[in-house]
Each structure stands twice: as C-alpha cells, then as structure tokens.
Design a protein around this motif. Structure first.
Motif, short mmCIF file in Angstrom:
data_model
loop_
_atom_site.label_atom_id
_atom_site.label_comp_id
_atom_site.label_asym_id
_atom_site.label_seq_id
_atom_site.Cartn_x
_atom_site.Cartn_y
_atom_site.Cartn_z
N ASP A 40 0.83 -1.22 0.00
CA ASP A 40 0.00 0.00 0.00
C ASP A 40 0.86 1.26 0.00
OD1 ASP A 40 -2.30 -1.49 -0.05
OD2 ASP A 40 -2.73 -1.30 2.10
N ARG B 225 -7.56 6.60 -7.59
CA ARG B 225 -6.71 5.45 -7.27
C ARG B 225 -6.26 5.53 -5.80
NH1 ARG B 225 -5.35 0.96 -6.65
NH2 ARG B 225 -3.22 0.23 -6.72
N ALA C 56 2.07 1.82 -3.57
CA ALA C 56 0.95 2.23 -4.43
C ALA C 56 0.47 3.64 -4.08
CB ALA C 56 -0.19 1.22 -4.30
N ALA D 158 -3.34 10.91 -8.81
CA ALA D 158 -4.45 10.01 -9.17
C ALA D 158 -5.34 9.82 -7.94
CB ALA D 158 -3.89 8.67 -9.66
N ALA E 283 0.35 6.89 -6.50
CA ALA E 283 -0.91 7.60 -6.77
C ALA E 283 -0.77 9.08 -6.41
CB ALA E 283 -2.05 6.97 -5.97
N GLU F 27 -8.96 4.39 -3.34
CA GLU F 27 -9.10 2.92 -3.21
C GLU F 27 -8.07 2.38 -2.23
OE1 GLU F 27 -8.57 1.35 -7.14
OE2 GLU F 27 -10.32 2.45 -7.90
N ILE F 28 -6.83 2.86 -2.35
CA ILE F 28 -5.74 2.35 -1.50
C ILE F 28 -5.96 2.77 -0.04
CG2 ILE F 28 -3.24 2.43 -1.07
CD1 ILE F 28 -3.13 3.34 -4.16
#
Ligand code: PMV
Length: 327
Positions: A216, A231, A219, A228, A223, A234-235
């Motif tokens: 995570d 995106r 990511a 983003a 992002a 979501e994380i």
C-alpha cells in the motif's frame, strides 16, 4: 521559556503494530498528511523542583498521563551533556486547538511539540530527522508530526531506532483537505498502544496486514505522485479497512467503529460513486476523516453533518512542520 507548536496528522497508510514496544519501533512504514486545524501549542520552562509538571488544556496531569510525559523527558535528559541542565525538571503547559478527549491524534501533535521544546531546553542539537526519532519515543505517529504536508515514516532497521524516523514527501501537487466527523457519543476507546499490541499478539490476520502495508505504501506514493485521487482513494480506504479487520480479528476483537462511523463511511462511498473525489479513513476511534481537494471539502463536510449523531465537523487544510520560539 520555550514555546513550540505542532500539528496532528492523519495516516493515509496506517501504522498498526510495533516491532519493539519499549522504543516504539514500528513494524512497517506509514504515510500521513499533517493537519493545520489540529494543533498543540506547548510552553516548556526548566524548574528547580523535584519532578516534572504538566498542564494540559488547563488541567494538571497526574498518574499515567504525567508518567508518559516524564519518561519522555527522561529520554531527552539522558543525552543532555550539561550536568546542571540535566538535573532540571520541566514545567510543561500544553493547549490543544481541538477537543483532546475526542481521541483526535492529540498524542501526535503533543509529543511532536514536546520533542522540539525538549530539544531546545536540554540543548540536544538534534536535526529534524533525529527529532522525528525522538518524537517517536512519545508516540509512533508523533514522528510524522515533526514535518508538514505529506510525510512518510520509515520502519528503520537499526535496533536503537535511530533510522525509525519520518521525512516529508516533496513535490506532490495533489492538495487534500480533511473533514473530521466528531460524534456526540464519545465512548472511551481502547488506546492505540494497547489495541495495536493486542492485535499483533493475537490476530491471525496480522502477518498479512504487515505484508499488505508495504504494498500500500508503494501504491499510495505512486498515486500521490501522479495526482491520481481516485486510485489513492481505493488504497487509503482498503488500507484503513484492513487495519480495522486486523484489530477486529484479535482475540477478543477490538472494534473502534460506532454506528455513526459506518454511516459516514457509506456516505463517502455514495459520494464517490457519483464521481466526487473523496475518501475516508478511520483511526483508533470512531471518527471518520474524509479527505478531498480543498475546494470540495466544505460541501462534503456539510453532507457529512446530516446525521443526528454528529456533534461537529472539523475542517482542516494541510499543516506545516513543528516550530519553536525561545524567549
Ligand atoms: O502512535 P499512536 O499511538 O498515536 O498510534 C497511531 C495509530 C493510528 O492512528 C491508528 C494509525 C496511524 O498511523 O496514525
């Protein structure tokens, strides 16, 4: 007298588990945003008295709360090289710009402000990274509050914790503000210290959590770097729910959510399903924190106030680093 100030922070990728509780060494890294509206201002004065004294929001601290502050100050005194200074105790007067009882990350801003004040009072000469490692001794999340904006905490590898410190993430263009949903029914939650240690020892999901945090972090940084926001949402939400799933899977399970928490989570998800750039997260308590671009946060906060259980919504923009003044 030394006067310092620091803002609390809310993690986008959470810290939930210590690899060494005595030094507050985290098992994983974490990533947060420092918040301007949640600020602790601290005045520290060296005194001749027999013991440290602490006033928080005008209330004299005793027992466990005072011991926690005093053992933190002992860490600073232990490395002070001036014998006279080392003998001096401290009178600490702290004030929070937000309700401390509501469990709103007050230990993060509190120990960050105390770390910079103690560094000056006991002439430790620590730089910002070393100050972050010092603040960590008070509370893990306080290590991140030394810095402003987006902050990345490293788990570190040294047994003494010298590299378990945070640093600011530079160059991010995506701006986020926060709306914090504070409920009327404030029950005393299991403290983060107790909750994460109990989870680490008894949750069958904990190893999976630790592995997931590393993914995570990568990511989330990607992002953020590419702005983003959908995106990132979501994380951030998946990471928060995984932390709570880990805590709920402890034996007995630790549940921080209240009915209002679930309502606010649903509201945020409804808003995003129609294209609103907003995400939720929840720490070791019932408050939902919604993150959204500064231009959107006002109306999103108002939408999250539409429940009879809401006491107030705290709106906050990103905050700056911990500061110090001597006079
Ligand atoms: O460092 P503490 O004891 O404030 O623990 C922080 C735990 C969480 O707020 C749930 C997560 C985090 O990374 O801030």
């Amino acid at each position: 007298v030394i006067s310092s100030s620091a803002c609390a922070n809310i993690a986008l990728v959470k810290y939930w588990g210590k690899r060494e509780p005595s030094l507050n060494l985290p098992e994983t890294g974490s990533l947060s945003l420092t918040l301007d509206a949640l600020r602790t201002t601290t005045e520290l004065e060296l005194i001749d008295g027999p013991a440290d004294e602490m006033l928080l929001d005008g209330v004299r601290q005793t027992g466990r709360a005072l011991e926690r502050v005093s053992s933190f100050l002992e860490v600073a005194r232990a490395e002070c090289t001036d014998p006279a200074l080392r003998r001096a105790r401290a009178r600490v007067v702290s004030n929070n710009s937000f309700p401390s009882a509501a469990g709103l990350a007050s230990s993060a801003s509190g120990f960050a402000a105390l770390a910079v004040a103690a560094n000056a009072a006991y002439r430790l000469g620590r730089d910002r990274t070393a100050l972050s490692a010092l603040a960590r001794r008070g509370s893990g999340s306080a290590a991140r509050s030394i810095f402003g904006g987006y902050v990345r905490m490293n788990s570190g590898a040294q047994p003494d914790g010298s590299d378990a410190a945070a640093h600011p993430i530079e160059g991010i263009k995506l701006e986020l503000s926060a709306a914090i949903v504070v409920g009327k029914a404030e029950e005393k939650a299991v403290s983060s210290t107790d909750g994460m240690e109990h989870t680490r020892k008894t949750s069958p999901f904990h190893e999976a959590w630790v592995r997931q945090v590393e993914r995570d972090l990568v990511a989330a940084e990607e992002a953020l770097a590419s702005s983003a926001i959908m995106r990132l949402s979501e994380i951030v939400e998946a990471n928060c729910l995984a932390m709570h799933a880990d805590a709920m899977a402890a034996r007995p399970g630790v549940i921080y959510f209240s009915p209002l928490t679930l309502w606010a989570i649903e509201r945020v998800r409804e808003l995003r399903s129609v294209g609103t750039p907003v995400m939720f997260t929840v720490d070791a308590g019932p408050h939902v924190v919604a993150f959204a671009p500064p231009a959107e946060i006002g109306w999103i906060g108002a939408a999250l106030a539409a429940h009879p259980g809401v006491d107030r919504i705290i709106l906050s923009h990103a905050g700056g680093p911990a500061t110090i003044e001597e006079f």
